[in-house]
Design an enzyme around this catalytic site. Sequence first.
Site, PDB file in Angstrom:
ATOM      1  N   LYS A  53       0.845  -1.209   0.000  1.00  0.00           N
ATOM      2  CA  LYS A  53       0.000   0.000   0.000  1.00  0.00           C
ATOM      3  C   LYS A  53       0.874   1.251   0.000  1.00  0.00           C
ATOM      4  O   LYS A  53       0.586   2.213  -0.708  1.00  0.00           O
ATOM      5  CB  LYS A  53      -0.936  -0.032   1.221  1.00  0.00           C
ATOM      6  CG  LYS A  53      -1.975  -1.146   1.122  1.00  0.00           C
ATOM      7  CD  LYS A  53      -2.752  -1.374   2.412  1.00  0.00           C
ATOM      8  CE  LYS A  53      -3.668  -2.584   2.285  1.00  0.00           C
ATOM      9  NZ  LYS A  53      -4.347  -2.947   3.518  1.00  0.00           N
ATOM     10  N   GLN A  97      -4.593  -1.934   9.714  1.00  0.00           N
ATOM     11  CA  GLN A  97      -4.416  -3.226   9.042  1.00  0.00           C
ATOM     12  C   GLN A  97      -4.998  -4.340   9.919  1.00  0.00           C
ATOM     13  O   GLN A  97      -4.603  -4.504  11.071  1.00  0.00           O
ATOM     14  CB  GLN A  97      -2.918  -3.454   8.763  1.00  0.00           C
ATOM     15  CG  GLN A  97      -2.620  -4.704   7.984  1.00  0.00           C
ATOM     16  CD  GLN A  97      -3.180  -4.659   6.553  1.00  0.00           C
ATOM     17  OE1 GLN A  97      -3.141  -3.649   5.878  1.00  0.00           O
ATOM     18  NE2 GLN A  97      -3.718  -5.778   6.087  1.00  0.00           N
ATOM     19  N   ASP A 120     -10.985   2.630   4.437  1.00  0.00           N
ATOM     20  CA  ASP A 120     -11.323   1.207   4.274  1.00  0.00           C
ATOM     21  C   ASP A 120     -12.838   0.993   4.251  1.00  0.00           C
ATOM     22  O   ASP A 120     -13.304  -0.106   3.936  1.00  0.00           O
ATOM     23  CB  ASP A 120     -10.727   0.386   5.434  1.00  0.00           C
ATOM     24  CG  ASP A 120      -9.393  -0.239   5.065  1.00  0.00           C
ATOM     25  OD1 ASP A 120      -9.118  -0.397   3.860  1.00  0.00           O
ATOM     26  OD2 ASP A 120      -8.627  -0.574   5.993  1.00  0.00           O
TER      27      ASP A 120
END
Length: 297
Positions: A53, A97, A120
């Site tokens: 990322k 994460q 997200d």
Amino acid sequence: MPQIINGRNIANEIQDDLRADISEWLKTNKRNPSLVAVLVGDDPASIKYVEKKMEAAKYVGIDSKIEKLPDTISESELISKINHLNEDVSVDGILVQLPVPEHISERNVCNAVNPIKDVDGFHFSNAGKLCLNMDTFVPCTVLAVIELLKRTGVETFAKNIVVCGRSKHIGLPLSILLHSDARNQLPGLEATVTMCHRNTPPEQLRVFTKLADIVISATGVVHLIKEDMVKQGACVVDIGMTRTKTQEGKVKLVGDVDFENVKNVAEYITPVPGGVGPVTVAMLMKNTFKAAKIHLS
Ligand SMILES: NC(=O)c1ccc[n+]([C@@H]2O[C@H](COP(=O)([O-])OP(=O)(O)OC[C@H]3O[C@@H](n4cnc5c(N)ncnc54)[C@H](O)[C@@H]3O)[C@@H](O)[C@H]2O)c1
């Protein structure tokens, strides 16, 4: 011969376009979009995903940083870190994460991220907006599957789609958008959707997948989808990514679909790796740019 959908090429196209858009945007904006990835612990898979990322962010012109925290951190300490990032005006996008260590509630952590920085799309208010087809941050893997279908020209209108997996960040939001009306703020894909999950009996699963024009699997069950479960000419999208080891001890990513055999019957199929994964990263970059435009407009 099936068309093997090349996720890496599609991701590169998306990132090239985004790089140009960000460069154009910087002519009238003082700073680059910015993204912080919160990484708890030393899980090698998580480290690798976060690094990918960060690489993509650098390429498209997003400033990015990893906030690395020990796996001994308490839930309240982690939430306090997230609150600092929420208040930091130089941060546009925050991702935590997953998975987080077991002593921490994933839901509490997702709900701690400011919804307008939630790139997200895991905050409950963004999930709720998605259910109502309102403009919001859509989870990146969901966006990736939709983008892959659109760019490959796979028709979804009035088609039968089976989604295997009902997780709150993949299977469920994906199923919602696939069956939704296209005439909304958040356009749907107008398909008829069947959701299957761990309690769907295997013989039932096979009945559903065999009828489907598009089979999408997000379970983490290696080779769940076999050749005799797929209709001739169907499109098969494999979201699953299970880390296995080769005989030489090398890490190998394996999907939910028995690719080598399913490709004999499918018209379109995504590989693992190199299918949904790279496009997911590209969509995270798009969500971060979207967040920056909201904050700096
Ligand atoms: N490609 C990407 O970008 C990307 C991103 C995130 C996750 N993933 C992968 O996607 C997979 C799913 O991730 P998740 O976070 O949703 O997992 P999860 O564990 O939260 O959910 C798995 C789902 O699969 C269902 N399931 C389990 N066994 C099944 C069976 N036999 N038949 C039908 N359904 C079954 C479960 O009911 C559950 O809803 C994993 O392999 C993960 O690594 C890929």
